[in-house]
Design an enzyme around this catalytic site. Structure first.
Site, PDB file in Angstrom:
ATOM      1  N   SER A 100       0.840  -1.196   0.000  1.00 33.65           N
ATOM      2  CA  SER A 100       0.000   0.000   0.000  1.00 33.65           C
ATOM      3  C   SER A 100       0.883   1.257   0.000  1.00 33.65           C
ATOM      4  O   SER A 100       1.675   1.448  -0.913  1.00 33.65           O
ATOM      5  CB  SER A 100      -0.952  -0.053   1.205  1.00 33.65           C
ATOM      6  N   HIS A 235      -7.655  -5.920   0.757  1.00 30.24           N
ATOM      7  CA  HIS A 235      -6.469  -5.076   0.745  1.00 30.24           C
ATOM      8  C   HIS A 235      -5.361  -5.661   1.614  1.00 30.24           C
ATOM      9  O   HIS A 235      -4.181  -5.585   1.261  1.00 30.24           O
ATOM     10  CB  HIS A 235      -6.838  -3.667   1.222  1.00 30.24           C
TER      11      HIS A 235
END
Length: 270
Positions: A100, A235
């Site tokens: 990320s 995620h």
């Protein structure tokens, strides 16, 4: 060995970079607000193939008394210098891994050290192509405060329910997350020559933040087509399945070690 405050290892925490022998290194960059120690749990799975060095920027973990850096560029400059010094000291091939926000940071570090002896590849996880960053959702979340910020961050996952429901816990633990979101919101992508090292992309199939379309422009950042891995999950697909990452890292580390040994043998023959 000389100590480096920039890195934590599974065996030495904030002490010098010693510990069991390893054939290669993997420098790991955490997500926004993430704890660098998260990645130290991967050491057993990687074994001798690679030593995990979790990147710890100023203002975090054992460096909490140091002033935090305010921009991605400043953070990348500092991390690149630390990685360069550690790689020279260790004398081993190495990879960069980031998830990320950490992926965007690892990319910027890779740009700064591309061509450095031993640098064998970049592995990015849970991140749209740099040219698409910051995303509108991140920019909007970075403007928010209090409960609104917590709810906006919930879209990305990874925020434990006990924190999302406890305002006192939020006051204690969320400042770093807010700072990182603001840092990402201020990120200014600059076109540059594609990376010479191999690039590997790892993403969750159910990640609402990263899609096949948002991953596609990564190809523009690479001198050769990036290798793409899609795995089950959102995620934070690796939270319950760290093998989704370590199974990708292990062969890359072994390949880097083999290439380094071949190069050494070639030099000896000459």
């Amino acid at each position: 060995m000389t100590p480096s405050t920039w890195f934590l290892t599974a065996d030495t925490a904030a002490r010098p970079l010693g510990g069991p022998a390893a054939d290669a290194l993997v420098f790991c960059f955490a997500h926004a607000g993430g704890n660098p120690r998260t990645y130290l749990g991967w050491q057993d799975a990687l074994g001798r193939d690679g030593r995990v060095l979790a990147v710890c920027p100023p203002g975090r973990a054992h460096r909490f008394r140091e002033p935090a850096l305010a921009t991605v560029a400043d953070l990348a400059d500092g991390a690149a210098a630390a990685v360069t010094a550690a790689a020279a000291e260790q004398g081993l091939p190495f990879l960069l891994f980031g998830h990320s926000f950490g992926a965007a940071l690892a990319f910027e570090v890779a740009r700064r050290i591309d061509g450095l002896p031993g640098f064998a590849g970049l592995v990015v996880s849970g991140c749209s192509a740099p040219s698409l960053l910051p995303t509108p959702r991140v920019v909007e979340a970075a403007r928010l405060e209090g409960r609104a910020f917590t709810e906006a961050v919930g879209f990305f996952g990874g925020l434990p329910p006990e924190i999302a429901e406890d305002e006192m816990m939020q006051e204690l633990l969320l400042p770093h997350l807010k700072a990182d979101f603001r840092m990402v919101a201020g990120y200014a992508y600059r076109p540059a020559a594609p990376l010479g090292v191999p690039v590997t992309l790892v993403n969750g199939t159910d990640d609402p933040h990263v899609t096949p379309e948002s991953v596609e422009p990564w190809a523009r950042e690479c001198a050769r087509p990036p290798v793409r891995h899609w795995t089950e999950g959102g995620h934070f697909y690796f939270e319950d399945r760290p093998a989704a990452v370590t199974d990708v890292l292990r062969p890359l580390l072994r390949a880097a070690t083999a290439a380094a040994r071949t190069a050494d043998e070639y030099v000896e023959l000459i």
